[in-house]
Design a protein around this motif. Structure first.
Motif, mmCIF file in Angstrom:
data_model
loop_
_atom_site.group_PDB
_atom_site.id
_atom_site.type_symbol
_atom_site.label_atom_id
_atom_site.label_comp_id
_atom_site.label_asym_id
_atom_site.label_seq_id
_atom_site.Cartn_x
_atom_site.Cartn_y
_atom_site.Cartn_z
ATOM 1 N N TYR A 1 -2.522 -7.645 -0.907
ATOM 2 C CA TYR A 1 -1.872 -6.602 -1.703
ATOM 3 C C TYR A 1 -0.346 -6.708 -1.682
ATOM 4 O O TYR A 1 0.351 -5.868 -2.247
ATOM 5 C CB TYR A 1 -2.305 -5.225 -1.218
ATOM 6 C CG TYR A 1 -3.729 -4.879 -1.600
ATOM 7 C CD1 TYR A 1 -4.108 -4.740 -2.929
ATOM 8 C CD2 TYR A 1 -4.715 -4.703 -0.615
ATOM 9 C CE1 TYR A 1 -5.418 -4.423 -3.281
ATOM 10 C CE2 TYR A 1 -6.026 -4.393 -0.962
ATOM 11 C CZ TYR A 1 -6.371 -4.251 -2.298
ATOM 12 O OH TYR A 1 -7.672 -3.942 -2.644
ATOM 13 N N TRP B 1 -4.209 -6.837 3.567
ATOM 14 C CA TRP B 1 -2.820 -6.373 3.600
ATOM 15 C C TRP B 1 -1.924 -7.391 2.889
ATOM 16 O O TRP B 1 -1.120 -7.027 2.027
ATOM 17 C CB TRP B 1 -2.393 -6.181 5.056
ATOM 18 C CG TRP B 1 -0.982 -5.710 5.267
ATOM 19 C CD1 TRP B 1 0.147 -6.480 5.256
ATOM 20 C CD2 TRP B 1 -0.563 -4.366 5.524
ATOM 21 N NE1 TRP B 1 1.249 -5.701 5.496
ATOM 22 C CE2 TRP B 1 0.852 -4.400 5.665
ATOM 23 C CE3 TRP B 1 -1.221 -3.153 5.662
ATOM 24 C CZ2 TRP B 1 1.588 -3.249 5.945
ATOM 25 C CZ3 TRP B 1 -0.486 -2.006 5.934
ATOM 26 C CH2 TRP B 1 0.901 -2.061 6.069
ATOM 27 N N HIS C 1 1.894 -6.796 0.985
ATOM 28 C CA HIS C 1 2.693 -6.102 1.991
ATOM 29 C C HIS C 1 3.197 -7.076 3.056
ATOM 30 O O HIS C 1 2.597 -8.119 3.298
ATOM 31 C CB HIS C 1 1.856 -5.005 2.660
ATOM 32 C CG HIS C 1 1.250 -4.024 1.709
ATOM 33 N ND1 HIS C 1 2.014 -3.266 0.835
ATOM 34 C CD2 HIS C 1 -0.048 -3.674 1.475
ATOM 35 C CE1 HIS C 1 1.217 -2.499 0.121
ATOM 36 N NE2 HIS C 1 -0.038 -2.728 0.483
ATOM 37 N N GLY D 1 -0.984 0.164 1.957
ATOM 38 C CA GLY D 1 0.001 -0.187 2.974
ATOM 39 C C GLY D 1 0.046 0.808 4.114
ATOM 40 O O GLY D 1 1.103 1.048 4.710
ATOM 41 N N ASP D 2 -1.122 1.376 4.446
ATOM 42 C CA ASP D 2 -1.223 2.379 5.504
ATOM 43 C C ASP D 2 -1.742 1.755 6.796
ATOM 44 O O ASP D 2 -2.461 0.756 6.769
ATOM 45 C CB ASP D 2 -2.188 3.494 5.083
ATOM 46 C CG ASP D 2 -1.668 4.314 3.914
ATOM 47 O OD1 ASP D 2 -0.437 4.435 3.775
ATOM 48 O OD2 ASP D 2 -2.506 4.850 3.160
ATOM 49 N N ASP E 1 4.895 -5.175 8.972
ATOM 50 C CA ASP E 1 4.762 -3.716 8.891
ATOM 51 C C ASP E 1 3.376 -3.221 9.290
ATOM 52 O O ASP E 1 3.117 -2.013 9.255
ATOM 53 C CB ASP E 1 5.070 -3.243 7.472
ATOM 54 C CG ASP E 1 6.521 -3.472 7.080
ATOM 55 O OD1 ASP E 1 7.375 -3.504 7.986
ATOM 56 O OD2 ASP E 1 6.798 -3.625 5.878
#
Length: 359
Positions: free
Chosen positions: A222, A219, A224, A193-194, A228
């Protein structure tokens, strides 16, 4: 939109004059450029990490610590920290110290790095570099978040209930993942989540856009929230002039010298002419309106909210380079800041929540 000025601290003869500055003077130039970036209103200043010719950016923490002492506001970026080559414990110690000294102004951009010479220097192979990068980041990330860490590592001695000092200032530091061509870097960023930072320098837009689309897919895979996501992107050159013709006339000797260097070094040539370079690369060369339109064109493909520009003159005279940066900040940046949103997080130190007084 936020704007970074970055340098990889290339140390070779000037593309136009052929003169090479002494190493001491080249480092002084980097410091001066960082101070100038803050004065002009840039949001961040980045220093790369390379361990081979023609770069002298092998110690970004040292350079950024000096910049931290000379500045007060601008955020400090690593562009990129080559975690595949580093011991994550030592890397944490260096960057946590820098973060304290800078008052929490540090952002990291990590990546595996590239170049056979630096891989050989650190005894990293093409086969194990991705595993090294992932393991180093996992350990680095855990040390930043946990007071004691146990890790059964492959590429450094295992950790057993280990304490690493100093403990962090930012909790945690923000880590971006730099990506040029690899799905491995993109997937690692999405998994944790980077935010992602696309190199976006060597090739036309298509391969970078494809990787960013893949990042967005992973993203969501996974779990998220798409709201964001934060994406940054690089640029291959900068010269903002009053008119497009002036920009081409001034930049042509720089382009032709760099083209000759690429051919002599046996590097692949993607753009054969300046006109093609200006049209199909990410270089921002032209009038203010042309530069604005080009950034918008890339934003339509990337959805990026952070853009990096070259901090170095790179063959331009110091006066022309400064004029270009001033024109960018005075005529280009205000329009892009208005039109394109900022990243979905505060551009400020990530500090722990204050403890209520009654506790």
């Amino acid at each position: 939109m936020k704007f970074l000025a970055i340098t990889l601290i290339v140390h070779r003869p000037d593309p136009v004059t052929g003169r090479q500055k002494p190493t001491h003077d080249r480092f002084r130039e980097v410091l001066d450029n960082a101070v100038l970036a803050e004065e002009l209103g840039f949001d961040g200043f980045g220093v790369g990490e390379r361990h081979e010719r023609p770069f002298i950016s092998s110690s970004p923490t040292v350079v950024l610590s000096h910049i931290a002492a000379l500045t007060r506001r601008i955020r400090l970026f690593t562009t990129v920290t080559t975690l595949s080559l580093l011991d994550p414990v030592r890397a944490y110690e260096d960057y946590a110290t820098l973060d304290h000294l800078s008052g929490g102004r540090l952002d990291l951009i990590i990546g595996k790095g590239n170049g056979a010479a630096q891989r050989e220097l650190f005894q990293v192979t093409p086969e194990d570099q991705w595993d090294r990068n992932a393991e180093s980041y996992e350990v680095f990330r855990r040390i930043w978040r946990q007071d004691r860490v146990t890790a059964d590592t492959r590429f450094r001695p295992p950790l057993t209930d280990a304490e690493v000092w100093p403990r962090p200032y930012q909790q945690p530091v923000r880590v971006w993942h730099g990506s040029a061509t690899s799905k491995e870097s993109v997937d690692l960023a999405a998994r944790y989540g980077d935010p992602l930072f696309s190199a976006n320098v060597t090739n036309p837009i298509e391969p970078y856009a494809e990787l960013i689309r893949y990042y967005r897919e992973r993203w969501e895979h996974y779990g998220h929230d798409p709201a964001d996501i934060a994406v940054g992107a690089g640029s291959a050159g900068l010269y903002v002039a009053r008119t497009s013709q002036e920009a081409l006339d001034v930049y042509r000797p720089v382009f032709e010298s760099n083209l000759a260097f690429q051919r002599k070094a046996g590097l692949p040539v993607v753009f054969e002419t300046l006109e093609d370079f200006v049209e199909r690369s990410s270089a921002l060369i032209g009038s203010p309106q042309q530069v604005i339109e080009k950034v918008h064109r890339y934003h339509e493909q990337f959805g990026h909210t952070v853009l990096h520009l070259h901090a170095d003159a790179g063959g331009l005279t110091d006066t022309r380079h400064r004029d270009s940066l001033e024109r960018f900040q005075g005529e280009v940046a205000p329009v892009l800041r208005k039109d394109i949103p900022d990243p979905p997080f505060a551009w400020a130190p990530v500090l722990p929540a204050p403890v209520p007084a009654h506790l």
